[in-house]
Design a protein around this motif. Structure first.
Motif, PDB file in Angstrom:
ATOM      1  N   PRO A   1       0.824  -1.199   0.000  1.00  0.00           N
ATOM      2  CA  PRO A   1       0.000   0.000   0.000  1.00  0.00           C
ATOM      3  C   PRO A   1       0.865   1.259   0.000  1.00  0.00           C
ATOM      4  O   PRO A   1       2.024   1.225   0.419  1.00  0.00           O
ATOM      5  N   LEU A   2       0.280   2.360  -0.461  1.00  0.00           N
ATOM      6  CA  LEU A   2       0.946   3.638  -0.339  1.00  0.00           C
ATOM      7  C   LEU A   2       0.562   4.222   1.014  1.00  0.00           C
ATOM      8  O   LEU A   2      -0.201   5.178   1.137  1.00  0.00           O
ATOM      9  N   ARG A   3       1.113   3.595   2.041  1.00  0.00           N
ATOM     10  CA  ARG A   3       0.831   3.962   3.422  1.00  0.00           C
ATOM     11  C   ARG A   3       2.093   3.712   4.239  1.00  0.00           C
ATOM     12  O   ARG A   3       3.050   3.107   3.763  1.00  0.00           O
ATOM     13  N   SER A   4       2.093   4.146   5.478  1.00  0.00           N
ATOM     14  CA  SER A   4       3.285   4.060   6.313  1.00  0.00           C
ATOM     15  C   SER A   4       3.660   2.616   6.619  1.00  0.00           C
ATOM     16  O   SER A   4       2.851   1.691   6.482  1.00  0.00           O
TER      17      SER A   4
ATOM     18  N   ARG B   1       7.297  -1.508  -1.999  1.00  0.00           N
ATOM     19  CA  ARG B   1       6.166  -0.815  -2.619  1.00  0.00           C
ATOM     20  C   ARG B   1       6.403  -0.575  -4.111  1.00  0.00           C
ATOM     21  O   ARG B   1       5.480  -0.689  -4.918  1.00  0.00           O
ATOM     22  N   ARG B   2       7.607  -0.201  -4.465  1.00  0.00           N
ATOM     23  CA  ARG B   2       7.901   0.059  -5.876  1.00  0.00           C
ATOM     24  C   ARG B   2       7.674  -1.203  -6.711  1.00  0.00           C
ATOM     25  O   ARG B   2       7.101  -1.152  -7.802  1.00  0.00           O
ATOM     26  N   HIS B   3       8.102  -2.334  -6.177  1.00  0.00           N
ATOM     27  CA  HIS B   3       7.900  -3.606  -6.878  1.00  0.00           C
ATOM     28  C   HIS B   3       6.414  -3.930  -7.004  1.00  0.00           C
ATOM     29  O   HIS B   3       5.950  -4.356  -8.071  1.00  0.00           O
ATOM     30  N   ARG B   4       5.658  -3.714  -5.951  1.00  0.00           N
ATOM     31  CA  ARG B   4       4.228  -4.056  -5.982  1.00  0.00           C
ATOM     32  C   ARG B   4       3.454  -3.138  -6.943  1.00  0.00           C
ATOM     33  O   ARG B   4       2.496  -3.586  -7.586  1.00  0.00           O
TER      34      ARG B   4
ATOM     35  N   VAL C   1       2.289   8.957  -7.704  1.00  0.00           N
ATOM     36  CA  VAL C   1       2.026   9.740  -6.490  1.00  0.00           C
ATOM     37  C   VAL C   1       0.959  10.803  -6.750  1.00  0.00           C
ATOM     38  O   VAL C   1       0.030  10.981  -5.960  1.00  0.00           O
ATOM     39  N   GLY C   2       1.071  11.498  -7.874  1.00  0.00           N
ATOM     40  CA  GLY C   2       0.095  12.531  -8.188  1.00  0.00           C
ATOM     41  C   GLY C   2      -1.301  11.969  -8.381  1.00  0.00           C
ATOM     42  O   GLY C   2      -2.295  12.522  -7.880  1.00  0.00           O
TER      43      GLY C   2
ATOM     44  N   LEU D   1       9.806   6.241  -2.216  1.00  0.00           N
ATOM     45  CA  LEU D   1       9.471   4.847  -1.964  1.00  0.00           C
ATOM     46  C   LEU D   1       8.674   4.229  -3.114  1.00  0.00           C
ATOM     47  O   LEU D   1       8.603   3.010  -3.237  1.00  0.00           O
ATOM     48  N   PHE D   2       8.099   5.089  -3.953  1.00  0.00           N
ATOM     49  CA  PHE D   2       7.142   4.611  -4.955  1.00  0.00           C
ATOM     50  C   PHE D   2       7.611   4.809  -6.390  1.00  0.00           C
ATOM     51  O   PHE D   2       7.020   4.236  -7.311  1.00  0.00           O
TER      52      PHE D   2
END
Length: 247
Positions: free
Chosen positions: A156-159, A175-178, A195-196, A245-246
């Motif tokens: 997830p795009l979360r902490s 996260r980048r891989h997922r 991200v945007g 991270l993404f």
């Protein structure tokens, strides 16, 4: 993260939309667009998509649908931890999007979006997505709306804390891989700023919750009372601050 507030919000959600399953039939209060949703589901099933619920009509203010066996809700998280599970959800979403374009639509790039395609609304068997349920937020829009929403919750795009405690990952995921696994499985997408697009979708979801709460709807009113809008603002800021991270 105020997990007690989240737990209270989940209780409010269950109380606002009680769901019962008896003899393979799901009954729940009919939403304002339930007739449209059932027509859409009927259309998809007529095109061979058994991955959406079979609509069974209405009675006494409730809608009825055929139950799709498998895990969903809180039982869903573990199924999508693997690349295979993650990719299966992306492929299923792509198939639904593509088929939806033939339903009451002119020839353009818009699809019918689910609006809430988080892991909990997929039905899972053996770490594979086999269904997508709870179509309350059905609307016509760009497919990136659903993709952005899914990335937020699947990646997830979360902490780190939320990835471990809320999403139940055994360790902090790559996260980048997922993101790559999901987008490759969905397929045939133009490049976009993850991200945007994701934070834009998060803002739109936050604004919808605010509006529904203002109208007195549950569980959104309880969510807002318990600080959901402030938590969402914090999460949006976190995604922007951790872009590396993404991407």
């Amino acid at each position: 993260m105020d997990f007690e507030a989240v737990a209270r919000a989940e209780v409010a959600n269950a109380q606002a939309r009680p769901v019962r399953i008896v003899d393979g039939v799901v009954t729940r209060p009919a939403g304002s667009n339930a007739e449209t949703v059932q027509g859409f589901l009927r259309f998809l099933r007529g095109r061979g998509l058994e991955c959406v619920p079979e609509p069974l009509g209405f009675g006494d203010g409730v809608e009825m649908l055929r139950f799709i066996p498998g895990d969903s809700g809180g039982d869903a998280w573990r199924h999508q931890h693997t690349d295979e599970g993650l990719a299966s959800a992306a492929r299923l979403l792509r198939r639904i999007h593509d088929e939806s374009q033939a339903w009451n639509s002119p020839a353009d790039d818009l699809v019918y979006c689910h609006g809430d395609p988080g892991p909990w609304n997929f039905v899972w068997k053996d770490n594979s997505a086999v269904g997508l349920i709870d179509w309350d937020y059905l609307y016509r829009g760009p497919r990136l709306d659903d993709i952005a929403y899914a990335l937020h919750w699947f990646v997830p795009l979360r902490s780190d804390e939320l990835a471990l405690r809320w999403h139940h990952f055994p360790e902090v995921p790559d996260r980048r891989h997922r993101i790559k696994v999901f987008l490759d499985a969905y397929g045939d997408l133009p490049k976009f700023d993850v991200v945007g697009v994701v934070t834009g979708r998060m803002e739109a979801t936050r604004d919808l919750v605010r509006r529904l709460a203002h109208e007195g709807q549950e569980p959104q009113r309880t969510w807002v009372h318990d600080g959901a809008l402030e938590r969402e603002d914090e999460e949006i800021a976190w995604v922007r601050q951790n872009r590396t991270l993404f991407t």
